[in-house]
Design a protein around this motif. Structure first.
Motif, PDB file in Angstrom:
ATOM      1  N   SER A  15       1.087  -1.361  -0.557  1.00  6.38           N
ATOM      2  CA  SER A  15      -0.158  -0.361   0.069  1.00  6.38           C
ATOM      3  C   SER A  15       1.301   1.673   0.008  1.00  6.38           C
ATOM      4  O   SER A  15       0.097   2.386  -0.611  1.00  6.38           O
ATOM      5  CB  SER A  15      -0.750   0.329   1.018  1.00  6.38           C
ATOM      6  OG  SER A  15      -0.762  -0.118   2.807  1.00  6.38           O
ATOM      7  N   LYS A  16       2.114   0.818   1.205  1.00  5.92           N
ATOM      8  CA  LYS A  16       2.937   2.350   0.899  1.00  5.92           C
ATOM      9  C   LYS A  16       3.419   2.729  -1.047  1.00  5.92           C
ATOM     10  O   LYS A  16       4.074   3.544  -1.120  1.00  5.92           O
ATOM     11  CB  LYS A  16       3.977   2.263   2.113  1.00  5.92           C
ATOM     12  CG  LYS A  16       3.744   2.450   3.254  1.00  5.92           C
ATOM     13  CD  LYS A  16       4.659   2.926   4.088  1.00  5.92           C
ATOM     14  CE  LYS A  16       4.896   4.503   3.927  1.00  5.92           C
ATOM     15  NZ  LYS A  16       5.701   4.380   5.109  1.00  5.92           N
ATOM     16  N   VAL A  17       3.402   1.012  -1.434  1.00  2.80           N
ATOM     17  CA  VAL A  17       4.178   2.059  -2.794  1.00  2.80           C
ATOM     18  C   VAL A  17       3.541   2.030  -3.913  1.00  2.80           C
ATOM     19  O   VAL A  17       3.622   2.667  -4.860  1.00  2.80           O
ATOM     20  CB  VAL A  17       5.170   0.858  -3.663  1.00  2.80           C
ATOM     21  CG1 VAL A  17       5.382   0.214  -5.293  1.00  2.80           C
ATOM     22  CG2 VAL A  17       6.164   0.164  -1.859  1.00  2.80           C
ATOM     23  N   SER A  18       2.042   1.955  -3.495  1.00  4.09           N
ATOM     24  CA  SER A  18       1.140   2.473  -4.185  1.00  4.09           C
ATOM     25  C   SER A  18       0.985   3.502  -4.479  1.00  4.09           C
ATOM     26  O   SER A  18       0.021   3.944  -5.105  1.00  4.09           O
ATOM     27  CB  SER A  18       0.144   1.184  -3.890  1.00  4.09           C
ATOM     28  OG  SER A  18      -0.742   1.646  -2.877  1.00  4.09           O
ATOM     29  N   MET A  19       0.911   4.328  -3.324  1.00  7.54           N
ATOM     30  CA  MET A  19       1.376   5.948  -3.040  1.00  7.54           C
ATOM     31  C   MET A  19       1.681   7.049  -4.609  1.00  7.54           C
ATOM     32  O   MET A  19       1.666   7.818  -4.610  1.00  7.54           O
ATOM     33  CB  MET A  19       1.775   6.394  -1.853  1.00  7.54           C
ATOM     34  CG  MET A  19       1.402   5.974  -0.728  1.00  7.54           C
ATOM     35  SD  MET A  19       1.821   6.747   0.591  1.00  7.54           S
ATOM     36  CE  MET A  19       0.928   5.841   2.422  1.00  7.54           C
ATOM     37  N   ILE A  20       3.057   6.110  -5.497  1.00  4.68           N
ATOM     38  CA  ILE A  20       2.940   6.962  -6.333  1.00  4.68           C
ATOM     39  C   ILE A  20       2.008   6.773  -7.111  1.00  4.68           C
ATOM     40  O   ILE A  20       2.267   8.126  -7.830  1.00  4.68           O
ATOM     41  CB  ILE A  20       4.794   6.086  -6.566  1.00  4.68           C
ATOM     42  CG1 ILE A  20       5.287   6.043  -6.149  1.00  4.68           C
ATOM     43  CG2 ILE A  20       4.958   6.409  -8.011  1.00  4.68           C
ATOM     44  CD1 ILE A  20       6.791   4.872  -5.427  1.00  4.68           C
ATOM     45  N   PRO A  21       1.897   6.389  -7.986  1.00  2.52           N
ATOM     46  CA  PRO A  21       0.738   6.098  -9.050  1.00  2.52           C
ATOM     47  C   PRO A  21      -0.382   6.868  -8.832  1.00  2.52           C
ATOM     48  O   PRO A  21      -1.287   7.497  -9.159  1.00  2.52           O
ATOM     49  CB  PRO A  21       0.309   4.941  -9.554  1.00  2.52           C
ATOM     50  CG  PRO A  21       1.112   3.763  -8.900  1.00  2.52           C
ATOM     51  CD  PRO A  21       1.643   4.604  -7.510  1.00  2.52           C
TER      52      PRO A  21
END
Length: 184
Positions: A107-113
């Protein structure tokens, strides 16, 4: 001049390493505190309050020592930013408490898109082809990560969504405020 560049590069590398080590350490410590296998500390909001208290103390000590200076922020902007920041940290801690570390990281990595889409919607920001390809790679990476050690439930998923949206919005607001302060 060459020595200054080398020292600056070493300083930057040390700062990045410390950032990664401290971030991972905090996440692992939080998960250990909140896991049913550990101490069963199920007070994510209290933990959030402790994080804010430590941050305030470090800020006060940093100001007193002269390492940083306080800036005046209009009350309405401060209030808006504080609400979003509190939603972000509380959502992240609740997500970590209710989900596996794997899903939390996804979920933290999905913040980029999400940030890219929000900036496109809110500020009509255009991205280069290279940035779009990099974001697609991130999305594929997030997809690949979901097939390993991921445990999630409905409440945890909702908390993760709130965390991702509020944290992404917080980053956009912070970025916008930094740009307008340097212009003014």
């Amino acid at each position: 001049m060459e020595v200054e560049k080398e020292q600056s590069g070493l300083s930057d590398a040390g700062a990045w390493a410390l950032n990664v080590i401290s971030s991972v350490g905090v996440i692992m410590a939080n998960k250990k505190l909140m896991s049913s296998h550990g101490y069963a500390f199920s007070f994510a909001t209290t933990l959030t309050g402790c994080h804010f208290l430590v941050t305030a103390l470090v800020g006060a000590v940093s100001n007193a020592a002269g390492y940083t200076t306080s800036k005046h922020v209009p009350l309405w902007e401060l209030l808006r930013f504080s609400i979003v920041a509190n939603m972000s940290v509380t959502g992240l801690n609740l997500s970590l408490m209710l989900n596996s570390v794997g899903f939390y990281q996804i979920s933290k990595v999905s913040m980029i898109p999400v940030i890219c889409v929000m900036e496109w919607i809110l500020h009509d920001r255009k991205y280069t082809r290279e940035v779009k390809i990099a974001v697609i790679v991130v999305i594929i990476g997030v997809g690949v990560c979901t097939v390993t050690d991921v445990k999630v439930n409905a409440k945890g998923f909702l908390c993760a969504c709130i965390a991702v949206l509020s944290t992404s919005f917080q980053q956009i607001v912070r970025s916008y405020c930094n740009r307008t302060q340097t212009i003014l």
